[in-house]
Design a protein around this motif. Structure first.
Motif, PDB file in Angstrom:
ATOM      1  N   ILE A 508       0.838  -1.114  -0.090  1.00  0.00           N
ATOM      2  CA  ILE A 508      -0.093  -0.030   0.094  1.00  0.00           C
ATOM      3  C   ILE A 508       0.843   1.392   0.297  1.00  0.00           C
ATOM      4  O   ILE A 508       2.134   1.065   0.486  1.00  0.00           O
ATOM      5  CB  ILE A 508      -0.870  -0.113   1.107  1.00  0.00           C
ATOM      6  N   PRO A 509       0.397   2.434  -0.488  1.00  0.00           N
ATOM      7  CA  PRO A 509       1.061   3.594  -0.282  1.00  0.00           C
ATOM      8  C   PRO A 509       0.962   4.248   1.170  1.00  0.00           C
ATOM      9  O   PRO A 509      -0.271   4.218   1.713  1.00  0.00           O
ATOM     10  CB  PRO A 509       0.291   4.551  -1.393  1.00  0.00           C
ATOM     11  N   ALA A 510       1.807   4.898   1.482  1.00  0.00           N
ATOM     12  CA  ALA A 510       1.568   5.848   2.879  1.00  0.00           C
ATOM     13  C   ALA A 510       2.288   6.987   2.613  1.00  0.00           C
ATOM     14  O   ALA A 510       3.456   7.017   2.113  1.00  0.00           O
ATOM     15  CB  ALA A 510       2.371   4.749   4.074  1.00  0.00           C
ATOM     16  N   ILE A 511       1.767   8.112   3.009  1.00  0.00           N
ATOM     17  CA  ILE A 511       2.165   9.486   2.885  1.00  0.00           C
ATOM     18  C   ILE A 511       2.177  10.348   3.971  1.00  0.00           C
ATOM     19  O   ILE A 511       1.039  10.389   4.588  1.00  0.00           O
ATOM     20  CB  ILE A 511       1.570  10.182   1.719  1.00  0.00           C
ATOM     21  N   VAL A 512       3.050  11.002   4.596  1.00  0.00           N
ATOM     22  CA  VAL A 512       3.156  11.818   5.841  1.00  0.00           C
ATOM     23  C   VAL A 512       3.554  13.156   5.230  1.00  0.00           C
ATOM     24  O   VAL A 512       4.474  13.299   4.558  1.00  0.00           O
ATOM     25  CB  VAL A 512       4.207  11.364   6.791  1.00  0.00           C
ATOM     26  N   PHE A 513       2.547  14.181   5.265  1.00  0.00           N
ATOM     27  CA  PHE A 513       2.736  15.532   4.672  1.00  0.00           C
ATOM     28  C   PHE A 513       2.489  16.586   5.775  1.00  0.00           C
ATOM     29  O   PHE A 513       1.651  16.470   6.420  1.00  0.00           O
ATOM     30  CB  PHE A 513       1.809  15.578   3.378  1.00  0.00           C
TER      31      PHE A 513
END
Length: 631
Positions: A508-513
């Motif tokens: 899966i993708p995981a993004i911390v912004f």
């Protein structure tokens, strides 16, 4: 019509019906055979022949009671026995056919035969049946099922009407009937000599789908129930507790636990706290393969693709499991899912010292936004016990916003959440707000303005568009610059499976912004369980980590593990090992797409990966069994 002829007709009809459902499953999943470039027509033919053997086995178990009743009827002429036999055969075969029909749908969704795991959601039958009846793609199986049951009833009734006791001499009749009973027992065994037919006998081909195609779903379901009872009576013990705990302590660099939890460790930062808000978005079914970064060319996720390049983005992130509850559990509480145990349900709902609890103890407000009924998967009870103060769900939304059995769509939910977050921000107190999306899950609601060549692509585009709209609106809020946004899938979605479990369901993708951050691509092995300590690193808040997660900005793990119901997987940059309780299914070079099983060719690697997986699962089980995970 005599009794032998009646039984043979019932057998023949049941084998034909099971064969039709098997053919439907093959037609739906045939791409798995086409894609492997190895399977031959003879392999497919073999699967159907083997399937008939398993069907005969199931038929025998169902028929035998009816047959005994009819034998007694044949000697006594007691019509009540004939009536009981009729209804027994009709009801039980109908249930078996229903399971076969459900198996086609279940396999298409989860890439595995239906098991007792499917009953996890039957405490919310309205949701289950609503999902089926509101999803047109499921009708293709259940409409034929209704017709088949109707036809089966008509034929069975006619045959029973035609059947009358035979006039043969009693000893001769008894001999013939005993011979038939013997044939039924042979059918139940599946073979004349050696051990009875078992699940393992089906796995003779390299293509896992063709192997699973052979097995009658009733047989699989029953075996999964046996395993469930066995687990209840004799809990899983993968290795000694003390050995497992020591291994995990070493892998997490723990020399001395700081409290009752054996994996507890102090996490201290040298800098001042960076008290930002946290908005956590759990994206329904957002598999990595749907994004352009991972090779997709359908332009499904234009916003997420752009955000990926501006964020701390994970390329080798794996979900805790293949169900939404597993994603909620992994991201929020950083514990592994242990085989097919539902971690949010049970008599003793656990309390975890993880993301919501730790932030609440740091004076954060906490809120969770559920698109549907809060009782589904026991979410309401579990989340409220685990430090989520405000839980918004279907009853909090206007009736005209409810789209289907899954409640509101993503666009509505994000707008609703924004209003509530605004109110939380007005309190001048930090907050954790978690939003659970749903729009990429069938039955689908997709506005007409979302274009695409099919509904699956449009659903993902709508989910992506809703996130983009949410972020554009959030950017105008006063709390935006002091907020960390975490976007992570609850799980992936099946796509082009090559191995016994489709990795696309867990990759899966995981993004911390957050505003003003320095973008970073993290290529290390990571899991949902790692997001909690990674976010705490950004917040620079001192805390005690009592979970299995690691800070991905500081540390590195050799492997990450994931769950696919009864199968556990452990993976690194090259190798994939799959374990079914104590049995190793296989060791594969997945990056090369190699279908070869290397467990005997690389025994040291097999032992190392297996030990890593078992130690973590056993330690988690030890902690939970002794309630050491709580604050």
């Amino acid at each position: 019509m005599n009794l032998i002829k009646l039984v043979l007709k019932i057998y023949g009809l049941a084998v034909l019906i099971f064969g039709l459902f098997r053919a439907a499953l093959y037609f739906l999943q045939r791409q798995e055979v086409i894609n492997d470039n190895i399977s031959t027509p003879s392999d497919v033919f073999s699967s159907f022949i083997w399937g008939a053997r398993y069907d005969l086995l199931v038929n025998g178990f169902i028929v035998i009671l009816g047959y005994v009743l009819l034998v007694i009827y044949d000697f006594s002429a007691n019509k009540l026995l004939k009536k009981i036999a009729f209804w027994w055969l009709f009801i039980i075969f109908s249930l078996a056919f229903m399971l076969a029909a459900a198996n086609v749908v279940y396999y298409h969704k989860f890439y595995q035969p239906i098991t007792i795991k499917a009953l996890d959601w039957f405490d919310n039958p309205a949701v289950v049946f609503g999902m089926v009846f509101q999803e047109p793609r499921y009708w293709f199986m259940f409409i034929p099922f209704g017709l088949i049951v109707w036809l089966f009833y008509k034929l069975l009734k006619r045959w029973f009407h035609q059947y009358q006791p035979t006039d043969l001499q009693k000893m001769k009749k008894a001999f013939i009937y005993f011979g038939m009973l013997l044939l039924i027992f042979i059918g139940i065994r599946g073979r004349v000599v050696h051990w009875p037919l078992c699940l393992e006998d089906a796995f003779t081909l390299h293509n896992n789908f063709l192997n699973e195609l052979k097995i009658n779903p009733v047989f699989v379901f029953e075996k999964s129930y046996e395993a469930y009872l066995k687990d209840r009576m004799h809990p899983i013990k993968l290795m000694p507790d003390d050995e497992a705990v020591k291994f995990v302590q070493k892998s997490l660099h723990i020399t001395q636990p700081v409290n009752h939890n054996p994996i507890s460790r102090n996490v201290q930062f040298d800098t001042l706290p960076n008290r930002k808000n946290v908005v956590l978005v759990l994206m329904e079914s957002m598999a990595a393969w749907k994004m352009a970064y991972f090779g997709n060319t359908e332009n499904r996720t234009p916003f997420l693709d752009s955000l990926f390049k501006q964020s701390i983005a994970f390329t080798h992130m794996y979900s805790n499991g293949i169900h939404t509850y597993a994603g909620i559990y992994g991201v929020n509480f950083s514990y592994p899912e242990i085989f097919d145990k539902h971690p949010l349900k049970g008599i003793d709902v656990k309390n975890y010292d993880a993301l919501p609890q730790v932030l609440k103890s740091k004076d954060y407000q906490t809120a969770f936004f559920i698109p549907h009924n809060k009782e589904f998967d026991n979410l309401g009870s579990f989340l409220s016990k685990n430090a989520y103060e405000h839980i918004y769900f279907e009853k909090d939304y206007p009736p005209d916003s409810i789209r289907n059995i899954w409640g509101v769509d993503d666009h509505f939910l994000f707008n609703f959440a924004l209003k509530k977050i605004d109110k939380m921000a007005m309190k001048k107190q930090n907050f954790l707000a978690t939003v659970l999306t749903i729009s990429d899950h069938g039955p689908l609601y997709i506005p007409s303005y979302i274009k695409g060549k099919n509904d699956r692509i449009r659903a993902t585009r709508f989910a992506d568009w809703s996130i983009a709209d949410f972020m554009h609106k959030a950017a105008k809020k006063p709390w935006y610059k002091n907020t960390i946004f975490v976007f992570v899938a609850d799980h992936g979605e099946g796509h082009n499976r090559r191995y016994p479990v489709p990795l696309t369901y867990n990759h899966i993708p995981a993004i911390v912004f957050y505003d003003g951050m320095k973008p970073q691509i993290i290529d290390k092995m990571a899991g949902q369980i790692d997001l909690f300590p990674t976010v705490m690193h950004i917040l620079k808040l001192n805390y005690i980590n009592t979970t299995f997660g690691i800070d991905q900005l500081t540390f590195e793990r050799p492997y990450i593990y994931f769950n696919h119901d009864k199968i556990e997987g452990v993976i690194d940059q090259t190798h994939l090992l799959l374990l079914d309780r104590h049995k190793t299914i296989g060791l594969y070079h997945y990056r090369d797409g190699d279908l070869t099983d290397y467990k005997d060719k690389e025994p040291a690697k097999k032992v190392e990966m297996e030990r890593y997986l078992k130690a973590h699962l056993q330690t988690a089980k030890y902690i939970l069994d002794n309630d050491l995970q709580q604050p």
